[in-house]
Design a protein around this motif. Structure first.
Motif, PDB file in Angstrom:
ATOM      1  N   PRO A  53       0.950  -1.153  -0.017  1.00  0.00           N
ATOM      2  CA  PRO A  53      -0.064   0.057   0.072  1.00  0.00           C
ATOM      3  C   PRO A  53       0.805   1.241  -0.026  1.00  0.00           C
ATOM      4  O   PRO A  53       0.558   2.317  -0.754  1.00  0.00           O
ATOM      5  CB  PRO A  53      -0.954  -0.197   1.417  1.00  0.00           C
ATOM      6  CG  PRO A  53      -0.833  -1.740   1.649  1.00  0.00           C
ATOM      7  CD  PRO A  53       0.386  -2.042   1.003  1.00  0.00           C
ATOM      8  N   TYR A  68       0.868   4.222  -2.947  1.00  0.00           N
ATOM      9  CA  TYR A  68       0.861   5.767  -2.402  1.00  0.00           C
ATOM     10  C   TYR A  68       2.123   6.579  -3.124  1.00  0.00           C
ATOM     11  O   TYR A  68       2.089   7.721  -3.769  1.00  0.00           O
ATOM     12  CB  TYR A  68       1.031   5.945  -0.951  1.00  0.00           C
ATOM     13  CG  TYR A  68       1.667   7.420  -0.559  1.00  0.00           C
ATOM     14  CD1 TYR A  68       1.034   8.476  -0.817  1.00  0.00           C
ATOM     15  CD2 TYR A  68       2.708   7.459   0.389  1.00  0.00           C
ATOM     16  CE1 TYR A  68       1.641   9.749  -0.326  1.00  0.00           C
ATOM     17  CE2 TYR A  68       3.417   8.407   0.512  1.00  0.00           C
ATOM     18  CZ  TYR A  68       2.972   9.773   0.233  1.00  0.00           C
ATOM     19  OH  TYR A  68       3.339  10.753   0.690  1.00  0.00           O
ATOM     20  N   CYS A 119      -9.595  -4.166  -4.580  1.00  0.00           N
ATOM     21  CA  CYS A 119      -8.726  -3.012  -4.300  1.00  0.00           C
ATOM     22  C   CYS A 119      -9.047  -1.823  -4.950  1.00  0.00           C
ATOM     23  O   CYS A 119      -9.780  -1.815  -6.107  1.00  0.00           O
ATOM     24  CB  CYS A 119      -7.293  -3.391  -4.889  1.00  0.00           C
ATOM     25  SG  CYS A 119      -6.541  -5.069  -4.038  1.00  0.00           S
ATOM     26  N   THR A 142      -7.328   2.574  -5.278  1.00  0.00           N
ATOM     27  CA  THR A 142      -6.495   3.570  -4.865  1.00  0.00           C
ATOM     28  C   THR A 142      -7.235   4.900  -5.620  1.00  0.00           C
ATOM     29  O   THR A 142      -7.541   4.566  -6.688  1.00  0.00           O
ATOM     30  CB  THR A 142      -5.166   3.433  -5.329  1.00  0.00           C
ATOM     31  OG1 THR A 142      -4.298   4.642  -4.729  1.00  0.00           O
ATOM     32  CG2 THR A 142      -4.715   3.213  -6.663  1.00  0.00           C
ATOM     33  N   THR A 190      -5.965   4.541  -0.291  1.00  0.00           N
ATOM     34  CA  THR A 190      -5.684   3.379  -0.872  1.00  0.00           C
ATOM     35  C   THR A 190      -6.460   2.146   0.141  1.00  0.00           C
ATOM     36  O   THR A 190      -6.108   2.158   1.337  1.00  0.00           O
ATOM     37  CB  THR A 190      -4.479   2.638  -1.038  1.00  0.00           C
ATOM     38  OG1 THR A 190      -3.752   3.976  -1.862  1.00  0.00           O
ATOM     39  CG2 THR A 190      -4.388   1.509  -1.480  1.00  0.00           C
TER      40      THR A 190
END
Length: 338
Positions: A225, A229, A299, A301, A316
């Motif tokens: 994660p 980012y 998932c 983000t 995220t």
């Protein structure tokens, strides 16, 4: 908004692009632990130390700031995220000099990125192309026949602009478009994947390794994660990326294999942007990328903006058990930015 890399050169078909001198390449190869199996999570301090070493090698005469300047540095376990049920999550400010994490859960755990891989593919592409109106003719390599593979439904012999291919990769999450992006950018998928991995090291994503440009499952294709980012933190500096992922529907106009006009309609996969999930009051979803495979789970983000102040955040969520749980987790997470 000014691009981070304003002095990029146009990429020729069939060629790669080298960003640094040979000594620095040797440094990167040494630091990447080539051929060594990474542990389930890496030590954040060690990762920063490694990247500071690279930064010093690249800028030893310019007295540049260390790699970690301007980046959020979360702890290793959980902060302000007790209600997050997904395996991992992270929300941090974007564009601040000294950003402090708002909340996180297991930010350094190894996860499979699925189609969130395409965020890095977009970054590599945008670092190469000044002119997104350049055209590329799709090859047979984009004809991916894997069960469940998401597609933009582009065909070999069809000619699209780089911009259209980016839309096809990021909105309907076309794996076929991702292959076309890779070949248009570096001449081959293998060369593009090499650049993805080099770029990951350059931005400090030391817990990441790619084997393809789209995210179809592979044991050696993984990230964290925090590394997502770092990738979003770079690619959101590009106006083109913001425009594309902030689009709900897009209809490209291009040429089929016979040179005849063709069009179709692509829609974003983000439920907030489709109006299927309510965005928390006071926030605006700027766009991002979903990803789903059996191994990765559900998932997402994305960038969000606090409408009252204009402050932006990168949020995220990785490996939720269901799509509903993914958006419930994301809503809980971005609500902390209000």
């Amino acid at each position: 908004m000014t691009k981070l890399f304003s002095d990029k050169k146009k990429i020729r078909s069939g060629g790669g692009h080298i960003h640094m001198a040979l000594p620095v390449l040797l440094c990167l190869l040494t630091l990447s632990g080539c051929g060594q199996k990474l542990e389930q999570k890496y030590d954040a301090d060690m990762g920063l130390m490694r990247m500071n070493s690279i930064n010093m090698a690249m800028t030893e005469t310019s007295h540049a700031d260390g790699f970690s300047v301007g980046l959020a540095l979360p702890g290793e376990t959980t902060f302000n995220a007790d209600e997050i049920t997904a395996q991992a999550a992270l929300i941090v400010p974007f564009g601040q000099e000294d950003p402090q994490p708002v909340a996180y859960k297991n930010p350094y755990v190894r996860t499979y990125p699925a189609s969130i891989t395409k965020v890095m593919s977009a970054l590599v592409c945008l670092r190469h192309f000044d002119d997104l109106q350049q055209e590329f003719t799709v090859t047979k390599n984009s004809d991916i026949n894997v069960s469940g593979s998401s597609k933009a439904w582009i065909r070999p012999g069809e000619t699209l602009t780089i911009e259209d291919l980016l839309y096809g990769m990021l909105l309907p999450s076309g794996n076929d478009a991702a292959v076309a992006i890779a070949e248009a950018t570096c001449g081959s998928v293998d060369a593009f994947v090499d650049e993805m991995n080099q770029t990951a090291l350059e931005i400090g994503a030391t817990g990441t390794h790619f084997v393809n440009p789209h995210g179809l499952p592979d044991d050696n294709h993984y990230t964290t994660p925090y590394d997502i980012y770092l990738t979003m933190n770079e690619v959101m500096k590009y106006d083109a990326f913001r425009k594309i992922v902030g689009t709900v529907n897009y209809s490209p106009s291009y040429k089929d294999s016979n040179g005849m006009p063709k069009t179709q309609n692509w829609s974003v996969t983000n439920r907030y942007m489709l109006g299927e999930v309510e965005t928390p009051e006071g926030l605006k979803v700027l766009g991002g990328k979903t990803g789903t495979t059996n191994a990765a789970g559900y998932c997402l983000t994305m960038g969000v903006q606090k409408t009252s102040t204009g402050e932006e955040y990168i949020s995220t969520v990785m490996k939720a058990e269901t799509k509903d749980e993914l958006y419930k987790n994301m809503t809980n997470l971005i609500s902390k930015a209000r």
